[in-house]
Design an enzyme around this catalytic site. Structure first.
Site, PDB file in Angstrom:
ATOM      1  N   PHE A 144       0.832  -1.203   0.000  1.00 32.08           N
ATOM      2  CA  PHE A 144       0.000   0.000   0.000  1.00 32.08           C
ATOM      3  C   PHE A 144       0.871   1.259   0.000  1.00 32.08           C
ATOM      4  CE2 PHE A 144      -2.219   3.376   2.345  1.00 32.08           C
ATOM      5  CZ  PHE A 144      -3.355   3.517   1.559  1.00 32.08           C
ATOM      6  N   LYS A 185      29.625 -15.978 -16.331  1.00 32.04           N
ATOM      7  CA  LYS A 185      28.743 -16.488 -17.380  1.00 32.04           C
ATOM      8  C   LYS A 185      27.339 -16.644 -16.792  1.00 32.04           C
ATOM      9  CE  LYS A 185      28.335 -20.139 -20.837  1.00 32.04           C
ATOM     10  NZ  LYS A 185      26.941 -20.505 -20.521  1.00 32.04           N
ATOM     11  N   ASP A 238      23.401 -17.402 -16.388  1.00 30.26           N
ATOM     12  CA  ASP A 238      22.494 -18.432 -16.881  1.00 30.26           C
ATOM     13  C   ASP A 238      21.149 -17.781 -17.174  1.00 30.26           C
ATOM     14  OD1 ASP A 238      21.580 -20.858 -17.673  1.00 30.26           O
ATOM     15  OD2 ASP A 238      21.218 -21.643 -15.669  1.00 30.26           O
ATOM     16  N   TYR A 287      27.155  -6.789 -21.818  1.00 26.14           N
ATOM     17  CA  TYR A 287      28.570  -7.173 -21.801  1.00 26.14           C
ATOM     18  C   TYR A 287      29.312  -7.095 -23.134  1.00 26.14           C
ATOM     19  CZ  TYR A 287      26.201 -11.581 -22.957  1.00 26.14           C
ATOM     20  OH  TYR A 287      25.387 -12.527 -23.514  1.00 26.14           O
ATOM     21  N   LYS A 346      32.970 -23.971 -18.063  1.00 25.05           N
ATOM     22  CA  LYS A 346      31.740 -24.372 -17.375  1.00 25.05           C
ATOM     23  C   LYS A 346      32.104 -25.034 -16.043  1.00 25.05           C
ATOM     24  CE  LYS A 346      28.089 -24.259 -19.115  1.00 25.05           C
ATOM     25  NZ  LYS A 346      27.437 -24.960 -20.229  1.00 25.05           N
ATOM     26  N   CYS A 396      -0.873 -49.476 -11.130  1.00 22.93           N
ATOM     27  CA  CYS A 396      -0.984 -48.036 -11.357  1.00 22.93           C
ATOM     28  C   CYS A 396      -1.358 -47.325 -10.059  1.00 22.93           C
ATOM     29  CB  CYS A 396      -2.037 -47.750 -12.429  1.00 22.93           C
ATOM     30  SG  CYS A 396      -2.347 -45.986 -12.678  1.00 22.93           S
ATOM     31  N   CYS A 419      -5.125 -45.773 -10.573  1.00 21.25           N
ATOM     32  CA  CYS A 419      -6.354 -46.569 -10.770  1.00 21.25           C
ATOM     33  C   CYS A 419      -6.217 -48.027 -10.370  1.00 21.25           C
ATOM     34  CB  CYS A 419      -6.807 -46.472 -12.224  1.00 21.25           C
ATOM     35  SG  CYS A 419      -5.689 -47.273 -13.403  1.00 21.25           S
ATOM     36  N   CYS A 462       0.365 -47.839 -17.755  1.00 23.23           N
ATOM     37  CA  CYS A 462      -0.956 -48.299 -17.330  1.00 23.23           C
ATOM     38  C   CYS A 462      -1.826 -48.436 -18.574  1.00 23.23           C
ATOM     39  CB  CYS A 462      -1.572 -47.294 -16.358  1.00 23.23           C
ATOM     40  SG  CYS A 462      -3.317 -47.608 -15.997  1.00 23.23           S
TER      41      CYS A 462
END
Length: 669
Positions: free
Chosen positions: A35, A115, A117, A225, A312, A406, A409, A424
């Site tokens: 607010f 580097k 991401d 950059y 990396k 499953c 079900c 399933c």
């Protein structure tokens, strides 16, 4: 109030609001209420209205978006946005350094940068004003997303001062801070929406939203950059970084000028430890030769500069406790095991779940109850378990075996020969399969039904309005009941019913793909509809008749025979026929216009100003043939925006010529 007093107040309010935005979005530590923030923003807006000459394009009041982009224009990059070669160890960096020395001698410097991401972006400025923002795309061309980028606070819309050229491009990375990502993902979960896997995906998804007003609500940031100008105005990259920072661009503070490779290795070692203290993700270090003259001398390979490389970081591994294994049922019935973990911080985000892929992977890991496991991200969107810490295993702990029934079900699971996944077979009675198939059917690549979303499908299913795809086309019978539910307003109901009605005009290939038959993807659906022309021909086809069709093997053929062999599936298709859906191919015979492309084969990949179907027609009308996969039989890859990197890499490896749609048209003449 005098203009001078107003100017002071506007500057103070702007600075204060920008700091509060940073506290809220980046640090997740707001110091005032929403607010109070809105009141200050309102006061700033009132002053700017009273003194319009003092309105700053970068004012917090101006970053609200609100424009709708129907589709993003494809723009060709003036300077290609090439990718960098990657290295993962010290020796490969030393080899890179030796190649540089052999080419230009020993007198050079490196610039090391974090580097990020995120999402690569190219910004064009004319007269100091932001005129265009384009995504990387395939490196040759990308999507113009200027309206959305204008909402990013750290990107100036108008430069205030500086000796900048009349026109230039500056490259950078759009990203999202980790705290903002976590907060927004929590909001998505609370709203019943699927969370994003990582900040990069969230940033990428945000920048491609059609409503810039929605983009403005998501706090993106951007580091710049690299500068491009028609004529060189700086001698070194380091010099240009300092200059663009003085012009008002957000340049990361952690870059470093290094005189030799030892300095580079020290920088890498430092940030391998310090990266987890940043408010954003980095996945390595970028190393560039500093001198522009030496960069030019070193030149480029086909896809990357010889004067730069990225190191990396190795994927971080953490150890945590396995709490339980649960199972997810997909729309095709495939059952995927998921490890539920004791929450642990991994690469800047809290990990609670990791994929176990399938029963074979569980067997490999030999999981026991209460095991401690090693978890890694390593480029995976979803974290994965690498192995088990056997030293912490409790003696006599029971093994965790893959389920046989499953979880949704109770149907006994099956596994087809040669496949890793169990599935399933109860596709007509398994709730996640039923809703999953309908969500697939309404999707953009299938029937593209406006006014219907995944959450709405779930609600309609839970309320008993839909049990099969054909029930969507009877929803108009329940319009009054839907209005009584409270969740649906009259306008949203009308939009939904209009979208369903319009979907009846979608071509046969879209309907076939939308049915969600195992192994029937978009391309296969097109091949089948082109060959068999009608659903009745397809349903009546024998195994031998199916495998004669282009690119249809025995696995696909058996799947089709099994699907159409079900009486329930045939009944469903009859209901969809009665509803008015298209089950006859409207594909026209190819009318040959020339032999310009005779004997040549093509693959079209990515997005273009023309539709891909139009390009396909042009190729076939001029004697060319469309292939579905890259091999030595391919003559040309027609590359557009957002082309898959693996396809591009494979084409380059096989020395297949990569052309644009413009070059294709030139071949036709």
């Amino acid at each position: 109030m005098s203009p001078a007093e107003a100017k002071t107040q506007i500057e103070n309010l702007s600075a204060e609001l920008k700091q509060h935005s940073y506290n809220y979005y980046v640090l997740a530590m707001p110091t005032i209420t929403d607010f109070e923030f809105d009141k200050k923003l309102e006061a700033l807006g009132a002053l700017e209205k009273q003194f319009p000459e003092l309105l700053d394009p970068d004012s917090p009041t101006q970053r609200v978006g609100g424009f709708i982009t129907k589709e993003f224009k494809t723009v060709r990059h003036r300077w290609p946005m090439l990718s960098l070669g990657n290295t993962y160890n010290e020796q490969e960096l030393l080899d890179f350094d030796q190649r540089i020395r052999k080419a230009i001698g020993d007198n050079f410097e490196y610039v090391c940068e974090l580097k990020f991401d995120g999402l690569s972006m190219s910004l064009t400025y004319e007269g100091g004003k932001l005129t265009r923002a384009v995504t990387r795309g395939d490196g040759v061309q990308g999507d113009e997303v200027t309206t959305n980028v204008r909402t990013i606070h750290s990107i100036p819309k108008q430069l205030k001062h500086g000796d900048y050229p009349a026109e230039f491009e500056i490259r950078g990375e759009v990203f999202m801070h980790l705290k903002a990502f976590e907060r927004l993902n929590e909001e998505r979960v609370e709203n019943g929406e699927p969370p994003y896997a990582n900040p990069r995906n969230f940033a990428s998804g945000t920048i491609k939203l059609q409503d810039s007003g929605e983009v403005a609500k998501r706090p993106l940031d951007c580091f710049l950059y690299f500068l491009y100008t028609e004529k060189p105005i700086f001698k070194t990259h380091w010099e240009s970084l300092q200059a663009v920072k003085s012009w008002g661009f957000n340049v990361n503070e952690h870059s470093r000028l290094c005189s030799d490779i030892e300095g580079v290795l020290a920088f890498i070692a430092e940030w391998d430890k310090k990266r987890f203290g940043l408010s954003y993700d980095i996945d390595g270090i970028v190393i560039k030769v500093n001198s522009y003259g030496q960069q030019e001398e070193l030149g480029f390979t086909a896809k990357s500069p010889r004067w730069a490389i990225s190191y990396k970081f190795k994927a971080e591994q953490v150890q945590t406790e396995l709490l339980a294994v649960t199972y997810q049922v997909g729309r095709t019935g495939a059952v995927t095991p998921v490890a539920n973990l004791k929450p642990v911080l991994l690469a800047g985000t809290t990990v609670k779940r990791a994929t176990l892929h399938n029963a074979n992977e569980m067997l490999r890991l030999d999981l026991h109850e209460g095991d401690w496991v090693f978890v890694e991200k390593g480029g995976e969107i979803i974290p994965k378990i690498i192995n088990v810490n056997l030293e912490k295993r409790v003696a006599g702990a029971p093994t965790i075996d893959y389920i046989t029934e499953c979880p949704a079900c109770g149907t006994h699971l099956k596994r087809q020969e040669g496949e890793a996944a169990f599935y399933c077979p109860n596709d007509e009675g398994c709730p996640p399969q039923i809703t999953g198939k309908m969500q697939h059917f309404i999707g953009r690549k299938a029937m593209n039904i406006d006014g219907l979303g995944d959450e709405t499908i779930e609600t309609l299913y839970q309320k008993g309005f839909i049990r099969h795809i054909s029930d969507l086309y009877k929803l108009y019978e329940h319009a009054n009941e839907l209005k009584q539910m409270g969740r649906f307003g009259e306008k949203s109901i009308n939009n939904m019913l209009d979208g369903i009605e319009k979907s009846k005009q979608m071509p046969f290939e879209k309907v076939l793909f939308g049915l969600g038959i195992r192994y029937i993807g978009e391309t296969v659906a097109k091949k089948l509809t082109h060959h068999f022309k009608t659903i009745d021909n397809l349903m009546a086809a024998t195994l031998d008749e199916l495998i004669v069709a282009e690119e249809i093997g025995e696995r696909i053929a058996h799947s089709l025979i099994e699907y159409f062999g079900s009486e329930k599936h045939r009944e469903e298709i009859e209901k969809l026929k009665a509803a008015g859906l298209q089950f006859i191919s409207g594909q026209k015979e190819v009318v040959l216009q020339s032999e310009a492309l005779s004997g040549k084969t093509f693959i079209i990949s990515g997005t273009f100003e023309r539709s891909r179907d139009e390009l396909k027609d042009i190729i076939e009308q001029n004697g060319g043939k469309i292939l579905s996969s890259i091999s030595t039989k391919l003559n040309y890859l027609v590359a557009g925006d957002n082309m898959g990197p693996s396809k591009l890499e494979k084409a380059q490896k096989l020395n297949i010529p990569i052309i644009s749609d413009v070059e294709l048209m030139e071949m036709i003449g």
